[in-house]
Scaffold this active site. Structure first.
Site, short mmCIF file in Angstrom:
data_model
loop_
_atom_site.label_atom_id
_atom_site.label_comp_id
_atom_site.label_asym_id
_atom_site.label_seq_id
_atom_site.Cartn_x
_atom_site.Cartn_y
_atom_site.Cartn_z
CE LYS A 25 -7.51 7.34 38.48
NZ LYS A 25 -7.01 8.63 37.95
CD GLU A 49 -1.50 -0.96 25.89
OE1 GLU A 49 -2.23 -1.93 25.60
OE2 GLU A 49 -1.68 0.19 25.46
CB CYS A 92 3.03 5.30 24.51
SG CYS A 92 1.79 4.58 23.44
CD GLU A 111 7.51 8.17 27.97
OE1 GLU A 111 7.23 8.10 29.18
OE2 GLU A 111 6.85 7.60 27.09
P1 NAD Z 1 0.57 8.27 34.89
O1 NAD Z 1 1.22 6.97 35.14
O2 NAD Z 1 1.00 9.44 35.68
O3 NAD Z 1 -0.99 8.18 35.10
C1 NAD Z 1 -1.79 7.23 34.41
C2 NAD Z 1 -2.99 6.89 35.24
O4 NAD Z 1 -2.56 6.22 36.41
C3 NAD Z 1 -3.83 8.07 35.71
O5 NAD Z 1 -5.19 7.73 35.64
C4 NAD Z 1 -3.39 8.24 37.15
O6 NAD Z 1 -4.37 8.83 37.96
C5 NAD Z 1 -3.17 6.79 37.57
N1 NAD Z 1 -2.29 6.60 38.71
C6 NAD Z 1 -1.25 7.36 39.12
N2 NAD Z 1 -0.70 6.85 40.23
C7 NAD Z 1 -1.39 5.71 40.53
C8 NAD Z 1 -1.30 4.74 41.56
N3 NAD Z 1 -0.37 4.82 42.51
N4 NAD Z 1 -2.16 3.70 41.55
C9 NAD Z 1 -3.09 3.60 40.58
N5 NAD Z 1 -3.25 4.50 39.59
C10 NAD Z 1 -2.40 5.55 39.56
O7 NAD Z 1 0.74 8.53 33.34
P2 NAD Z 1 0.32 9.83 32.51
O8 NAD Z 1 1.30 10.90 32.83
O9 NAD Z 1 -1.14 10.06 32.69
O10 NAD Z 1 0.53 9.32 31.00
C11 NAD Z 1 1.73 9.42 30.31
C12 NAD Z 1 2.48 8.10 30.29
O11 NAD Z 1 1.67 7.08 29.71
C13 NAD Z 1 3.74 8.13 29.45
O12 NAD Z 1 4.80 7.52 30.12
C14 NAD Z 1 3.37 7.32 28.21
O13 NAD Z 1 4.44 6.73 27.53
C15 NAD Z 1 2.43 6.32 28.79
N6 NAD Z 1 1.57 5.74 27.75
C16 NAD Z 1 1.85 4.48 27.29
C17 NAD Z 1 1.08 3.92 26.27
C18 NAD Z 1 1.40 2.55 25.72
O14 NAD Z 1 0.59 2.02 24.99
N7 NAD Z 1 2.54 1.97 26.03
C19 NAD Z 1 0.02 4.65 25.74
C20 NAD Z 1 -0.23 5.92 26.22
C21 NAD Z 1 0.56 6.45 27.24
#
Ligand code: NAD
Length: 501
Positions: free
Chosen positions: A189, A264, A298, A395
């Site tokens: 997804k 992550e 990230c 962040e």
């Molecule tokens: P997000 O958490 O909003 O969304 C990530 C994914 O989760 C999307 O596909 C979204 O549709 C899904 N999602 C949202 N709510 C959900 C739920 N209730 N159940 C299941 N899935 C759900 O994150 P984002 O805004 O897309 O990405 C940015 C974040 O990702 C930042 O905080 C960044 O630090 C983090 N990130 C971390 C790493 C790492 O390796 N630590 C790498 C890249 C990004």
């Protein structure tokens, strides 16, 4: 290549999506979303890219059933056969790297100079895990006085992969490749804001000979398709990359089905510059690690901790360079920073500019929008921040750097460890003993000394505290996607207790 040629080529690649939309791919078949469709727009100018299938719990269920049906055969396939298919996926990614990079830039706002490499990095991820596939099930032989223990690993079953919108292609390959190499089947997804390259990856995988049902793609929203995936009883584990808050929601959603999770999450990563460091290299790395990838990274070093003896000169050079960064169209090869992913995120980053001012830090660079179309922000720097400020704790996930000063090593360490996060840390010093001491005490999953983030694929990748659970990379990935099994063979030498004799 110029911006004009990139745009022309991109148009050719997008044509089919404009007419037929971005569909799901379930059991090897294209499928519309049971929830209809939603629009995906480019962060460059808000123009419509395509309609995207809106997956619901019904689509997730069909995908999970397809993954469950495909699992026994895929898990049983000899490792070298899985290896060959993963290698072919890597070949096809390389062959279509330009298309992937063009689509990624347009969909996410990430600059071409970085995305052209990220597409190839995706191929590398597949090659790396392809090579590990034949040995994935290997275990150990462990002796005890009366038994011989044989351990082996088996793939855990169908897994869910949920990815974010920042560098989505690279991150998806980073999860999907080890899962497939381990013998798991996958329901992916992708983020609703960047669906294009997940579709390309699923198509490539099938073209490379991946059997139907082994990799399924369901687009949709987090609270709908994502949530359903985390709750599905046939999905044995969830590999998630995204926000810390979402990770905590997923943990709750997965509790009823005892889901294994790998997270992550976010970071507020410190880069600590001591006055004995090579300051030219440190400056290059500080700038690269916060402003490249639009700061939507990230592992970005979003907190600069600079020793007060060198702070004024270091800041002066930093400001000059930040002001010089080329903000522009992501498909222009000269661009260094592109637009942020969408309006809500742009508003969030801008709200931190207001916050920084109200917290009385000094806005030393940027803080303004560029143009009136698309979500472009000038590389931003706040100096004179203190550790308790929200801009030093939370962040922001944009081209936004908060700088603090410190007197000595002890103070630097206390500040570095003062946030909820613990993903990466970066140290700049020529004192080896201090580097060892400091890195030992720094609360982070990954630390680089005198370097920017350079990822070596066999090493463990992941964070501590609110930055994650679990590690990726080499055998660490298999620890997540596989179960350990131990079989103890008696050597016939020990006495069995005789009850009722
Ligand atoms: P997000 O958490 O909003 O969304 C990530 C994914 O989760 C999307 O596909 C979204 O549709 C899904 N999602 C949202 N709510 C959900 C739920 N209730 N159940 C299941 N899935 C759900 O994150 P984002 O805004 O897309 O990405 C940015 C974040 O990702 C930042 O905080 C960044 O630090 C983090 N990130 C971390 C790493 C790492 O390796 N630590 C790498 C890249 C990004």
């Amino acid at each position: 290549m110029t911006l004009a040629t990139h745009l022309e080529k991109l148009e050719g690649h997008l044509k089919r999506f404009r007419s037929s939309g971005i569909l799901n791919l379930i059991g090897g078949e294209d499928a519309p979303g049971a929830g209809g469709a939603f629009d995906t727009r480019s962060p460059v100018d808000e123009s419509l890219i395509a309609n995207v299938a809106r997956g619901t719990a019904a689509d997730i269920d069909r995908a999970a059933q397809a993954a469950k049906a495909a699992f026994p055969a895929w898990a049983a396939l000899a490792g070298d056969k899985r290896k060959a298919i993963l290698q072919r996926i890597a070949d096809l990614i390389e062959a279509r790297a330009e298309e992937i990079a063009l689509c990624e830039c347009w969909d996410t706002g990430q600059a071409w100079r970085f995305m052209s490499k990220a597409a190839l990095r995706g191929a590398e991820n597949f090659r790396f895990f392809a090579d590990l596939a034949p040995g994935a099930r290997d275990g150990k032989t462990l002796h005890s006085p009366d038994h011989l223990n044989l351990t082996s690993r088996r793939p855990i079953g169908p897994v869910g992969v949920i990815t974010p919108w920042n560098t989505p292609f690279m991150l998806s390959t980073w999860k999907v490749a080890p899962a497939l190499a381990a013998g798991c089947t996958v329901v992916h997804k992708p983020a609703e804001f960047s669906p294009l390259t997940a579709r390309l990856l699923a198509e490539i995988a099938h073209e490379a000979g991946l059997p139907p049902g082994v990799l399924n793609l369901v687009n949709g929203f987090g609270e709908e398709a994502g949530k359903a995936l985390t709750e599905h009883p046939d999905i044995k584990a969830i590999a998630f990359v995204g926000e810390t808050r979402t990770g905590s929601m997923i943990m709750k959603q997965g509790a009823d089905t005892l889901k294994r999770v790998h997270f992550e999450l976010g970071g507020k990563n410190p880069v600590v510059v001591f006055d004995d460091a090579d300051l030219d290299r440190a400056l290059d790395a500080v700038i690269f690690m916060i402003y490249s990838l639009n700061g939507e990274r990230c592992t970005s070093s979003s907190r600069l901790l600079v020793q007060e003896t060198i702070a004024d000169t270091f800041h002066a050079r930093l400001i000059e360079r930040a002001n010089n960064i080329k903000v522009g169209h992501p498909l222009d090869p000269a661009t260094e920073v592109g637009p942020l992913i969408h309006k809500t995120h742009f508003d969030k980053v801008m709200s931190y500019v207001d916050l920084g001012r109200s917290e009385r830090a000094t806005l030393a660079a940027g803080g303004t929008r560029v143009g009136d179309k698309g979500w472009f922000i000038r590389p931003t720097l706040f100096t004179n921040a203190t550790p308790d400020m929200r801009i030093a704790q939370e962040e922001v996930f944009g081209p936004f750097l908060t700088s603090l000063t410190f007197r000595d090593e002890a103070e630097a360490l206390a500040i570095a460890n003062s946030t909820a996060y613990g993903l990466t840390g970066y140290l700049w010093t020529n004192d080896l003993t201090r580097a060892l001491r400091f890195s030992d005490a720094l609360e982070a999953g990954m630390i680089w000394v005198n370097s920017e983030n350079v990822r070596h694929l066999p090493t463990p990748f992941g964070g501590v505290k609110a930055s994650g659970i679990g590690r990726d990379g080499g055998d660490w990935s298999f620890e997540f996607y596989m179960e350990q099994k131990n079989t103890a063979f008696a050597l016939g030498t020990h006495k069995i207790q005789r009850l009722g004799a």
